[in-house]
Design an enzyme around this catalytic site. Structure first.
Site, PDB file in Angstrom:
ATOM      1  N   SER A 245       0.145  -0.646   1.949  1.00  0.00           N
ATOM      2  CA  SER A 245      -1.147   0.032   2.009  1.00  0.00           C
ATOM      3  C   SER A 245      -1.641   0.239   0.590  1.00  0.00           C
ATOM      4  O   SER A 245      -0.943  -0.096  -0.379  1.00  0.00           O
ATOM      5  CB  SER A 245      -1.010   1.384   2.699  1.00  0.00           C
ATOM      6  OG  SER A 245      -0.386   2.285   1.809  1.00  0.00           O
ATOM      7  N   LYS A 246      -2.823   0.825   0.486  1.00  0.00           N
ATOM      8  CA  LYS A 246      -3.443   1.025  -0.831  1.00  0.00           C
ATOM      9  C   LYS A 246      -2.533   1.781  -1.796  1.00  0.00           C
ATOM     10  O   LYS A 246      -2.636   1.627  -3.003  1.00  0.00           O
ATOM     11  CB  LYS A 246      -4.747   1.797  -0.671  1.00  0.00           C
ATOM     12  CG  LYS A 246      -5.851   0.942  -0.112  1.00  0.00           C
ATOM     13  CD  LYS A 246      -7.211   1.425  -0.617  1.00  0.00           C
ATOM     14  CE  LYS A 246      -8.342   0.691   0.045  1.00  0.00           C
ATOM     15  NZ  LYS A 246      -8.799   1.330   1.289  1.00  0.00           N
ATOM     16  N   ARG A 247      -1.671   2.615  -1.223  1.00  0.00           N
ATOM     17  CA  ARG A 247      -0.752   3.385  -2.074  1.00  0.00           C
ATOM     18  C   ARG A 247       0.087   2.471  -2.966  1.00  0.00           C
ATOM     19  O   ARG A 247       0.562   2.866  -4.016  1.00  0.00           O
ATOM     20  CB  ARG A 247       0.230   4.176  -1.195  1.00  0.00           C
ATOM     21  CG  ARG A 247      -0.328   5.422  -0.625  1.00  0.00           C
ATOM     22  CD  ARG A 247       0.756   6.220   0.061  1.00  0.00           C
ATOM     23  NE  ARG A 247       1.431   5.491   1.133  1.00  0.00           N
ATOM     24  CZ  ARG A 247       2.718   5.210   1.149  1.00  0.00           C
ATOM     25  NH1 ARG A 247       3.491   5.570   0.151  1.00  0.00           N
ATOM     26  NH2 ARG A 247       3.247   4.574   2.177  1.00  0.00           N
ATOM     27  N   HIS A 248       0.326   1.250  -2.481  1.00  0.00           N
ATOM     28  CA  HIS A 248       1.192   0.335  -3.227  1.00  0.00           C
ATOM     29  C   HIS A 248       0.416  -0.510  -4.231  1.00  0.00           C
ATOM     30  O   HIS A 248       0.954  -1.432  -4.806  1.00  0.00           O
ATOM     31  CB  HIS A 248       1.916  -0.589  -2.242  1.00  0.00           C
ATOM     32  CG  HIS A 248       2.744   0.153  -1.243  1.00  0.00           C
ATOM     33  ND1 HIS A 248       2.395   0.257   0.083  1.00  0.00           N
ATOM     34  CD2 HIS A 248       3.893   0.849  -1.385  1.00  0.00           C
ATOM     35  CE1 HIS A 248       3.305   0.976   0.710  1.00  0.00           C
ATOM     36  NE2 HIS A 248       4.204   1.343  -0.149  1.00  0.00           N
ATOM     37  N   GLY A 249      -0.857  -0.225  -4.405  1.00  0.00           N
ATOM     38  CA  GLY A 249      -1.673  -1.035  -5.321  1.00  0.00           C
ATOM     39  C   GLY A 249      -2.723  -1.775  -4.511  1.00  0.00           C
ATOM     40  O   GLY A 249      -2.935  -1.475  -3.340  1.00  0.00           O
TER      41      GLY A 249
END
Ligand code: GLU
Length: 472
Positions: A245-249
Protein backbone atom coordinates in the site's frame (compact mmCIF):
# COMPACT_ATOMS: atom_id res chain seq x y z
CA UNK A 1 -3.48 -25.65 -27.95
CA UNK A 2 -6.15 -23.47 -29.52
CA UNK A 3 -5.55 -19.70 -29.59
CA UNK A 4 -4.74 -18.29 -26.16
CA UNK A 5 -7.04 -15.39 -25.25
CA UNK A 6 -6.49 -13.52 -22.03
CA UNK A 7 -7.42 -10.17 -20.59
CA UNK A 8 -6.55 -7.56 -18.02
CA UNK A 9 -9.73 -6.32 -16.39
CA UNK A 10 -9.04 -3.38 -14.10
CA UNK A 11 -11.70 -1.55 -12.12
CA UNK A 12 -10.97 2.12 -12.84
CA UNK A 13 -10.91 3.47 -9.31
CA UNK A 14 -7.41 4.98 -9.29
CA UNK A 15 -4.04 4.78 -10.98
CA UNK A 16 -2.48 1.73 -12.51
CA UNK A 17 -1.04 0.05 -9.45
CA UNK A 18 2.04 -2.12 -9.16
CA UNK A 19 -0.15 -5.19 -8.54
CA UNK A 20 -2.44 -4.44 -11.47
CA UNK A 21 0.52 -3.79 -13.75
CA UNK A 22 2.00 -7.14 -12.78
CA UNK A 23 -1.29 -8.91 -13.55
CA UNK A 24 -1.42 -7.11 -16.89
CA UNK A 25 2.19 -8.04 -17.62
CA UNK A 26 1.71 -11.74 -16.84
CA UNK A 27 -1.36 -11.87 -19.08
CA UNK A 28 0.41 -9.93 -21.82
CA UNK A 29 3.45 -12.21 -21.68
CA UNK A 30 1.28 -15.30 -21.68
CA UNK A 31 -0.56 -14.08 -24.77
CA UNK A 32 2.55 -12.91 -26.60
CA UNK A 33 4.48 -16.07 -25.74
CA UNK A 34 1.70 -18.18 -27.23
CA UNK A 35 1.01 -15.78 -30.10
CA UNK A 36 -2.45 -15.32 -28.65
CA UNK A 37 -4.61 -12.31 -27.89
CA UNK A 38 -4.51 -9.93 -24.96
CA UNK A 39 -7.52 -7.70 -24.29
CA UNK A 40 -8.21 -4.83 -21.98
CA UNK A 41 -11.61 -4.67 -20.32
CA UNK A 42 -12.60 -1.80 -18.11
CA UNK A 43 -14.78 -3.05 -15.25
CA UNK A 44 -16.63 0.12 -14.46
CA UNK A 45 -20.01 -1.21 -13.37
CA UNK A 46 -19.50 0.28 -9.92
CA UNK A 47 -20.21 3.76 -11.14
CA UNK A 48 -19.74 5.43 -7.78
CA UNK A 49 -16.12 4.33 -7.60
CA UNK A 50 -15.17 4.47 -11.28
CA UNK A 51 -14.05 7.58 -13.12
CA UNK A 52 -12.94 8.60 -16.59
CA UNK A 53 -9.70 10.01 -15.18
CA UNK A 54 -8.92 6.62 -13.71
CA UNK A 55 -9.58 4.95 -17.06
CA UNK A 56 -7.24 7.43 -18.74
CA UNK A 57 -4.61 6.84 -16.07
CA UNK A 58 -4.78 3.08 -16.59
CA UNK A 59 -4.56 3.36 -20.38
CA UNK A 60 -1.70 5.81 -20.04
CA UNK A 61 0.15 3.46 -17.70
CA UNK A 62 -0.37 0.53 -20.05
CA UNK A 63 0.87 2.52 -23.02
CA UNK A 64 3.89 3.76 -21.14
CA UNK A 65 4.76 0.21 -20.13
CA UNK A 66 4.33 -0.85 -23.74
CA UNK A 67 1.72 -3.49 -22.88
CA UNK A 68 -0.24 -3.16 -26.08
CA UNK A 69 -3.61 -4.83 -26.24
CA UNK A 70 -5.62 -6.31 -29.06
CA UNK A 71 -8.91 -4.88 -30.19
CA UNK A 72 -11.69 -7.26 -29.37
CA UNK A 73 -13.38 -8.51 -32.54
CA UNK A 74 -16.82 -8.12 -30.95
CA UNK A 75 -16.47 -4.39 -30.24
CA UNK A 76 -15.62 -1.31 -32.19
CA UNK A 77 -13.78 0.56 -29.45
CA UNK A 78 -10.18 0.34 -28.38
CA UNK A 79 -11.19 -1.12 -25.04
CA UNK A 80 -14.22 -3.00 -23.77
CA UNK A 81 -16.17 -1.05 -21.15
CA UNK A 82 -18.68 -2.89 -19.04
CA UNK A 83 -20.99 0.09 -18.68
CA UNK A 84 -21.57 -0.12 -22.42
CA UNK A 85 -22.69 -3.71 -22.14
CA UNK A 86 -25.63 -3.49 -19.77
CA UNK A 87 -28.09 -4.76 -22.38
CA UNK A 88 -26.21 -8.01 -22.68
CA UNK A 89 -26.06 -8.49 -18.90
CA UNK A 90 -29.80 -7.81 -18.63
CA UNK A 91 -30.49 -10.34 -21.31
CA UNK A 92 -28.38 -12.92 -19.51
CA UNK A 93 -30.04 -12.22 -16.16
CA UNK A 94 -33.40 -12.73 -17.84
CA UNK A 95 -32.20 -16.00 -19.33
CA UNK A 96 -31.31 -17.37 -15.89
CA UNK A 97 -34.66 -16.18 -14.49
CA UNK A 98 -36.55 -17.80 -17.34
CA UNK A 99 -34.67 -21.03 -16.88
CA UNK A 100 -35.45 -21.02 -13.17
CA UNK A 101 -31.75 -20.68 -12.31
CA UNK A 102 -32.20 -17.31 -10.68
CA UNK A 103 -34.91 -15.78 -8.52
CA UNK A 104 -36.15 -12.49 -7.17
CA UNK A 105 -35.05 -11.74 -3.65
CA UNK A 106 -37.18 -9.26 -1.71
CA UNK A 107 -35.07 -9.23 1.44
CA UNK A 108 -34.17 -5.68 2.34
CA UNK A 109 -30.67 -4.47 3.11
CA UNK A 110 -31.69 -4.04 6.78
CA UNK A 111 -33.00 -7.59 7.03
CA UNK A 112 -29.86 -8.96 5.48
CA UNK A 113 -27.66 -6.91 7.80
CA UNK A 114 -29.62 -8.07 10.84
CA UNK A 115 -29.33 -11.72 9.83
CA UNK A 116 -25.63 -11.29 9.20
CA UNK A 117 -25.11 -9.87 12.69
CA UNK A 118 -27.11 -12.71 14.22
CA UNK A 119 -25.07 -15.30 12.36
CA UNK A 120 -21.83 -13.70 13.51
CA UNK A 121 -23.04 -13.61 17.10
CA UNK A 122 -23.90 -17.28 16.89
CA UNK A 123 -20.48 -17.90 15.31
CA UNK A 124 -21.99 -19.11 12.07
CA UNK A 125 -20.52 -18.10 8.70
CA UNK A 126 -22.93 -15.46 7.43
CA UNK A 127 -24.50 -16.60 4.19
CA UNK A 128 -27.80 -16.02 2.49
CA UNK A 129 -30.26 -18.68 3.61
CA UNK A 130 -32.13 -18.89 0.30
CA UNK A 131 -35.47 -17.92 1.82
CA UNK A 132 -36.68 -16.15 -1.32
CA UNK A 133 -35.91 -19.14 -3.54
CA UNK A 134 -39.47 -20.34 -3.35
CA UNK A 135 -41.20 -17.09 -2.58
CA UNK A 136 -44.08 -16.02 -4.77
CA UNK A 137 -43.53 -12.92 -6.88
CA UNK A 138 -44.49 -9.86 -4.84
CA UNK A 139 -46.40 -6.80 -5.82
CA UNK A 140 -44.81 -4.94 -8.69
CA UNK A 141 -43.60 -1.94 -6.76
CA UNK A 142 -41.70 -3.92 -4.18
CA UNK A 143 -37.96 -3.69 -4.90
CA UNK A 144 -36.03 -6.88 -5.44
CA UNK A 145 -32.55 -8.04 -6.28
CA UNK A 146 -31.92 -11.07 -8.44
CA UNK A 147 -30.05 -13.99 -6.99
CA UNK A 148 -28.44 -16.91 -8.65
CA UNK A 149 -29.61 -20.30 -7.38
CA UNK A 150 -26.30 -21.96 -6.51
CA UNK A 151 -25.80 -25.71 -6.19
CA UNK A 152 -25.28 -26.65 -2.61
CA UNK A 153 -24.05 -30.19 -3.09
CA UNK A 154 -20.60 -31.50 -3.78
CA UNK A 155 -17.39 -29.64 -4.33
CA UNK A 156 -16.01 -27.17 -6.79
CA UNK A 157 -12.53 -28.13 -7.87
CA UNK A 158 -10.24 -25.60 -9.48
CA UNK A 159 -7.12 -26.85 -11.24
CA UNK A 160 -5.35 -23.59 -10.84
CA UNK A 161 -2.41 -22.95 -13.16
CA UNK A 162 -0.46 -21.44 -10.29
CA UNK A 163 -1.83 -22.96 -7.11
CA UNK A 164 -2.62 -26.46 -8.31
CA UNK A 165 -5.81 -28.08 -7.10
CA UNK A 166 -8.00 -25.85 -4.93
CA UNK A 167 -11.23 -27.33 -3.56
CA UNK A 168 -14.26 -25.42 -2.32
CA UNK A 169 -17.28 -27.02 -0.64
CA UNK A 170 -20.38 -26.00 -2.57
CA UNK A 171 -22.17 -25.44 0.71
CA UNK A 172 -19.94 -22.41 1.30
CA UNK A 173 -21.05 -20.76 -1.94
CA UNK A 174 -24.30 -18.93 -1.29
CA UNK A 175 -26.87 -17.51 -3.67
CA UNK A 176 -25.06 -14.64 -5.27
CA UNK A 177 -26.83 -11.40 -6.13
CA UNK A 178 -26.42 -11.03 -9.89
CA UNK A 179 -28.50 -7.87 -10.29
CA UNK A 180 -29.04 -5.25 -7.63
CA UNK A 181 -32.46 -3.79 -6.86
CA UNK A 182 -31.67 -0.83 -9.17
CA UNK A 183 -31.18 -3.34 -11.97
CA UNK A 184 -27.39 -2.99 -12.25
CA UNK A 185 -25.54 -6.26 -12.64
CA UNK A 186 -22.83 -7.28 -10.17
CA UNK A 187 -19.14 -7.96 -10.63
CA UNK A 188 -19.12 -11.78 -10.54
CA UNK A 189 -21.91 -11.94 -13.06
CA UNK A 190 -20.50 -9.46 -15.59
CA UNK A 191 -17.08 -11.07 -15.42
CA UNK A 192 -18.50 -14.43 -16.44
CA UNK A 193 -20.72 -13.03 -19.19
CA UNK A 194 -17.82 -11.02 -20.60
CA UNK A 195 -15.16 -13.68 -20.28
CA UNK A 196 -17.43 -15.99 -22.25
CA UNK A 197 -18.45 -13.36 -24.81
CA UNK A 198 -14.82 -12.42 -25.37
CA UNK A 199 -13.74 -16.04 -25.66
CA UNK A 200 -11.26 -16.04 -22.79
CA UNK A 201 -9.33 -19.28 -22.58
CA UNK A 202 -7.40 -18.37 -19.41
CA UNK A 203 -8.17 -16.05 -16.53
CA UNK A 204 -4.99 -14.93 -14.79
CA UNK A 205 -5.57 -12.53 -11.88
CA UNK A 206 -4.61 -11.78 -8.30
CA UNK A 207 -5.44 -14.39 -5.69
CA UNK A 208 -7.65 -11.87 -3.91
CA UNK A 209 -10.18 -13.14 -6.49
CA UNK A 210 -9.78 -16.80 -5.60
CA UNK A 211 -12.94 -16.79 -3.47
CA UNK A 212 -14.93 -15.43 -6.39
CA UNK A 213 -13.85 -18.23 -8.67
CA UNK A 214 -16.16 -21.01 -7.33
CA UNK A 215 -19.10 -18.59 -7.65
CA UNK A 216 -18.11 -17.81 -11.19
CA UNK A 217 -17.65 -21.48 -12.03
CA UNK A 218 -21.22 -22.17 -10.88
CA UNK A 219 -22.41 -19.46 -13.25
CA UNK A 220 -20.44 -20.94 -16.16
CA UNK A 221 -22.10 -24.27 -15.42
CA UNK A 222 -25.56 -22.75 -15.21
CA UNK A 223 -25.15 -21.22 -18.65
CA UNK A 224 -23.58 -24.39 -20.01
CA UNK A 225 -20.38 -22.54 -20.90
CA UNK A 226 -16.92 -24.09 -20.99
CA UNK A 227 -14.94 -23.00 -17.94
CA UNK A 228 -11.61 -21.25 -18.74
CA UNK A 229 -8.40 -22.20 -17.01
CA UNK A 230 -7.74 -20.07 -13.95
CA UNK A 231 -4.42 -18.88 -12.58
CA UNK A 232 -4.32 -16.92 -9.33
CA UNK A 233 -1.23 -14.88 -8.63
CA UNK A 234 0.06 -14.55 -5.08
CA UNK A 235 -0.12 -11.04 -3.66
CA UNK A 236 2.62 -8.44 -3.59
CA UNK A 237 3.51 -7.39 -0.06
CA UNK A 238 5.51 -4.58 1.49
CA UNK A 239 8.69 -5.21 3.47
CA UNK A 240 6.60 -5.67 6.65
CA UNK A 241 4.66 -8.48 4.93
CA UNK A 242 1.47 -6.40 4.88
CA UNK A 243 -0.33 -6.02 1.58
CA UNK A 244 1.43 -3.44 -0.59
CA UNK A 245 0.00 0.00 0.00
CA UNK A 246 0.99 3.65 -0.09
CA UNK A 247 2.65 3.20 3.28
CA UNK A 248 5.39 1.26 1.52
CA UNK A 249 6.15 4.05 -0.95
CA UNK A 250 4.81 4.76 -4.41
CA UNK A 251 2.38 2.13 -5.64
CA UNK A 252 1.24 3.89 -8.81
CA UNK A 253 3.19 2.96 -11.92
CA UNK A 254 3.10 6.56 -13.21
CA UNK A 255 4.85 7.77 -10.10
CA UNK A 256 7.88 5.72 -11.11
CA UNK A 257 7.76 7.22 -14.55
CA UNK A 258 7.94 10.67 -12.97
CA UNK A 259 10.81 9.56 -10.80
CA UNK A 260 12.88 8.60 -13.84
CA UNK A 261 12.27 4.88 -14.16
CA UNK A 262 12.27 3.22 -17.55
CA UNK A 263 9.31 1.08 -18.56
CA UNK A 264 11.61 -1.80 -19.50
CA UNK A 265 13.06 -1.68 -15.98
CA UNK A 266 9.58 -1.62 -14.42
CA UNK A 267 8.55 -4.65 -16.45
CA UNK A 268 11.77 -6.46 -15.64
CA UNK A 269 11.26 -5.80 -11.95
CA UNK A 270 7.54 -6.61 -11.98
CA UNK A 271 8.01 -9.94 -13.69
CA UNK A 272 10.30 -11.06 -10.89
CA UNK A 273 7.52 -10.42 -8.38
CA UNK A 274 6.33 -13.97 -8.69
CA UNK A 275 7.99 -15.38 -11.77
CA UNK A 276 11.51 -16.74 -12.08
CA UNK A 277 13.83 -18.22 -14.65
CA UNK A 278 16.76 -20.03 -13.06
CA UNK A 279 18.54 -17.34 -11.07
CA UNK A 280 18.41 -14.71 -13.78
CA UNK A 281 17.39 -11.23 -12.62
CA UNK A 282 17.80 -9.05 -15.68
CA UNK A 283 15.76 -9.56 -18.81
CA UNK A 284 14.92 -7.70 -21.96
CA UNK A 285 11.28 -7.74 -22.99
CA UNK A 286 12.00 -9.94 -26.00
CA UNK A 287 13.70 -12.41 -23.70
CA UNK A 288 10.71 -12.38 -21.36
CA UNK A 289 8.28 -13.12 -24.17
CA UNK A 290 10.43 -16.04 -25.14
CA UNK A 291 11.01 -17.43 -21.65
CA UNK A 292 7.76 -16.71 -19.83
CA UNK A 293 5.75 -19.65 -18.61
CA UNK A 294 3.03 -19.90 -15.98
CA UNK A 295 4.68 -23.05 -14.59
CA UNK A 296 7.45 -20.91 -13.17
CA UNK A 297 5.18 -18.60 -11.18
CA UNK A 298 5.78 -19.20 -7.49
CA UNK A 299 3.07 -19.87 -4.94
CA UNK A 300 4.24 -17.56 -2.18
CA UNK A 301 3.69 -13.81 -2.03
CA UNK A 302 6.46 -11.50 -3.23
CA UNK A 303 7.96 -8.62 -1.35
CA UNK A 304 8.19 -5.30 -3.13
CA UNK A 305 11.71 -3.96 -2.82
CA UNK A 306 12.25 -0.39 -4.07
CA UNK A 307 16.06 -0.70 -3.84
CA UNK A 308 16.05 -3.66 -6.15
CA UNK A 309 13.83 -1.79 -8.57
CA UNK A 310 16.36 1.05 -8.55
CA UNK A 311 19.16 -1.42 -9.24
CA UNK A 312 17.22 -2.91 -12.15
CA UNK A 313 16.56 0.59 -13.48
CA UNK A 314 20.25 1.48 -13.28
CA UNK A 315 21.04 -1.66 -15.27
CA UNK A 316 18.58 -0.76 -18.03
CA UNK A 317 19.91 2.78 -18.22
CA UNK A 318 23.49 1.56 -18.32
CA UNK A 319 22.84 -0.94 -21.08
CA UNK A 320 20.20 1.08 -22.93
CA UNK A 321 20.78 2.18 -26.51
CA UNK A 322 21.50 5.93 -26.27
CA UNK A 323 19.05 6.51 -29.11
CA UNK A 324 16.33 4.81 -27.09
CA UNK A 325 17.15 6.84 -23.97
CA UNK A 326 16.73 10.10 -25.85
CA UNK A 327 12.92 10.12 -25.78
CA UNK A 328 12.50 9.86 -21.99
CA UNK A 329 15.43 12.23 -21.44
CA UNK A 330 14.25 15.18 -23.53
CA UNK A 331 11.22 16.15 -21.42
CA UNK A 332 13.34 15.94 -18.29
CA UNK A 333 15.90 18.28 -19.85
CA UNK A 334 13.17 20.70 -20.74
CA UNK A 335 12.00 20.64 -17.14
CA UNK A 336 15.50 21.78 -16.24
CA UNK A 337 15.03 24.84 -18.43
CA UNK A 338 16.84 23.58 -21.51
CA UNK A 339 15.53 24.38 -24.96
CA UNK A 340 15.51 20.85 -26.30
CA UNK A 341 14.51 21.86 -29.82
CA UNK A 342 18.00 23.08 -30.57
CA UNK A 343 19.73 19.95 -29.30
CA UNK A 344 21.77 18.06 -31.85
CA UNK A 345 20.74 14.42 -31.55
CA UNK A 346 24.14 12.99 -32.33
CA UNK A 347 25.76 15.11 -29.61
CA UNK A 348 23.00 14.16 -27.18
CA UNK A 349 23.64 10.49 -27.82
CA UNK A 350 27.35 10.95 -27.16
CA UNK A 351 26.50 12.71 -23.89
CA UNK A 352 24.13 9.89 -22.91
CA UNK A 353 26.87 7.39 -23.69
CA UNK A 354 29.22 9.19 -21.35
CA UNK A 355 26.68 9.45 -18.52
CA UNK A 356 24.54 6.31 -18.63
CA UNK A 357 27.09 4.23 -16.76
CA UNK A 358 26.63 6.22 -13.56
CA UNK A 359 22.93 7.18 -13.66
CA UNK A 360 20.43 5.15 -11.66
CA UNK A 361 17.39 7.08 -12.87
CA UNK A 362 16.61 9.19 -15.90
CA UNK A 363 16.37 12.17 -13.52
CA UNK A 364 19.97 11.63 -12.47
CA UNK A 365 20.93 11.31 -16.13
CA UNK A 366 19.13 14.55 -16.98
CA UNK A 367 20.74 16.37 -14.06
CA UNK A 368 24.20 15.29 -15.14
CA UNK A 369 23.45 16.08 -18.78
CA UNK A 370 22.15 19.59 -18.05
CA UNK A 371 25.61 21.18 -17.83
CA UNK A 372 26.21 20.31 -21.48
CA UNK A 373 23.26 22.42 -22.60
CA UNK A 374 22.79 25.24 -20.11
CA UNK A 375 24.44 28.60 -20.63
CA UNK A 376 24.67 29.27 -16.93
CA UNK A 377 25.23 26.22 -14.80
CA UNK A 378 24.42 25.90 -11.11
CA UNK A 379 27.36 25.06 -8.86
CA UNK A 380 26.99 22.33 -6.30
CA UNK A 381 28.22 23.32 -2.77
CA UNK A 382 30.75 20.50 -2.91
CA UNK A 383 32.62 22.30 -5.70
CA UNK A 384 33.79 24.95 -3.21
CA UNK A 385 36.42 22.52 -2.03
CA UNK A 386 38.08 22.78 -5.46
CA UNK A 387 37.06 26.22 -6.60
CA UNK A 388 39.23 28.23 -4.28
CA UNK A 389 41.87 30.93 -4.70
CA UNK A 390 44.84 28.57 -4.32
CA UNK A 391 43.66 26.66 -7.41
CA UNK A 392 43.59 29.72 -9.65
CA UNK A 393 47.06 28.95 -11.08
CA UNK A 394 45.81 25.50 -12.11
CA UNK A 395 42.71 26.98 -13.71
CA UNK A 396 44.86 29.49 -15.56
CA UNK A 397 47.38 26.93 -16.75
CA UNK A 398 44.59 24.77 -18.12
CA UNK A 399 42.87 27.75 -19.69
CA UNK A 400 46.06 28.75 -21.47
CA UNK A 401 46.76 25.33 -22.79
CA UNK A 402 43.15 24.74 -23.89
CA UNK A 403 43.39 27.73 -26.18
CA UNK A 404 45.30 25.75 -28.76
CA UNK A 405 44.87 22.08 -27.83
CA UNK A 406 42.67 20.05 -30.17
CA UNK A 407 39.45 19.24 -28.32
CA UNK A 408 39.63 15.52 -28.39
CA UNK A 409 40.36 13.00 -25.67
CA UNK A 410 43.97 12.01 -26.39
CA UNK A 411 45.25 15.50 -27.14
CA UNK A 412 43.60 16.81 -23.98
CA UNK A 413 45.16 14.01 -21.95
CA UNK A 414 48.62 14.89 -23.28
CA UNK A 415 48.08 18.58 -22.53
CA UNK A 416 46.99 17.85 -18.94
CA UNK A 417 49.96 15.54 -18.45
CA UNK A 418 52.29 18.33 -19.54
CA UNK A 419 50.74 20.71 -16.98
CA UNK A 420 51.04 18.08 -14.25
CA UNK A 421 54.69 17.55 -15.04
CA UNK A 422 55.47 21.26 -15.21
CA UNK A 423 53.77 21.94 -11.87
CA UNK A 424 54.65 18.61 -10.28
CA UNK A 425 51.03 17.73 -9.61
CA UNK A 426 48.98 14.54 -9.77
CA UNK A 427 46.37 14.41 -12.54
CA UNK A 428 43.47 14.49 -10.04
CA UNK A 429 44.78 17.73 -8.57
CA UNK A 430 44.36 19.37 -11.96
CA UNK A 431 41.27 17.48 -13.09
CA UNK A 432 39.10 18.14 -10.04
CA UNK A 433 39.09 21.97 -10.15
CA UNK A 434 38.51 21.81 -13.89
CA UNK A 435 35.66 19.33 -13.47
CA UNK A 436 34.10 21.55 -10.82
CA UNK A 437 34.52 24.64 -12.99
CA UNK A 438 33.05 23.19 -16.16
CA UNK A 439 30.27 20.93 -14.81
CA UNK A 440 29.36 22.58 -11.49
CA UNK A 441 29.70 19.15 -9.89
CA UNK A 442 32.43 17.10 -8.30
CA UNK A 443 31.49 13.87 -10.05
CA UNK A 444 31.32 13.43 -13.78
CA UNK A 445 32.56 11.09 -16.48
CA UNK A 446 36.25 11.30 -17.37
CA UNK A 447 37.32 14.95 -17.61
CA UNK A 448 38.65 14.61 -21.17
CA UNK A 449 35.34 13.20 -22.39
CA UNK A 450 33.55 16.01 -20.61
CA UNK A 451 35.75 18.69 -22.17
CA UNK A 452 35.43 17.15 -25.60
CA UNK A 453 31.63 17.09 -25.27
CA UNK A 454 31.46 20.64 -23.94
CA UNK A 455 33.70 22.05 -26.65
CA UNK A 456 36.38 24.68 -26.42
CA UNK A 457 34.25 27.78 -26.20
CA UNK A 458 32.03 26.66 -23.30
CA UNK A 459 34.90 25.04 -21.40
CA UNK A 460 37.03 28.16 -21.63
CA UNK A 461 34.15 30.43 -20.71
CA UNK A 462 33.40 28.48 -17.56
CA UNK A 463 37.04 28.19 -16.48
CA UNK A 464 37.54 31.91 -17.13
CA UNK A 465 34.38 32.68 -15.20
CA UNK A 466 35.74 30.88 -12.16
CA UNK A 467 39.14 32.59 -12.46
CA UNK A 468 37.43 35.99 -12.45
CA UNK A 469 35.20 35.03 -9.55
CA UNK A 470 38.03 33.67 -7.41
CA UNK A 471 40.17 36.67 -8.03
CA UNK A 472 37.38 38.60 -6.38
N1 GLU B 1 -11.96 -5.91 -11.94
C1 GLU B 1 -11.25 -6.78 -11.09
C2 GLU B 1 -10.19 -6.00 -10.34
O1 GLU B 1 -9.83 -4.92 -10.76
C3 GLU B 1 -10.56 -7.92 -11.80
C4 GLU B 1 -11.48 -9.00 -12.18
C5 GLU B 1 -10.85 -10.18 -12.84
O2 GLU B 1 -9.69 -10.13 -13.26
O3 GLU B 1 -11.57 -11.16 -12.97
O4 GLU B 1 -9.70 -6.46 -9.35
Amino acid sequence: MSEVRVRFAPSPTGFLHIGGARTALFNWLYARHHQGKFFLRIEDTDQDRSSDEAIEAILDGMRWLGLDWDIWEGGSEETVRQTERFNLYKEKVRQLLDEGKAYRCYCTAEELARRRTEAMKAKRVPRYDGRCRNREAQADNQPYAIRFKAHTEGQIVINDMVKGEVIFESSTVDDLIIARSDGTPTYNFCVVVDDVAMGMTHVIRGDDHLNNTPRQIRLYEAFGYAVPKFGHLPMILGSDKARLSKRHGATAVQQYRQEGYLPEAMLNYLVRLGWSYKDQELFSLTELVEKFSVDSIGTSPSIFNPEKLLWVNAHHIKTGDPKRLTAPLLPLLSQLGINTKSIDSERLERIICALQERSRTMIELAESAACFFLDEIPYDDKTQKFLKAENVPILKAVRDCLLDTPFEHDALLEAFKAICEAQDLKLAKVAQPIRAAVTGKVVSPGIFDVLELLGRETSLKRIEGQIQKLRG
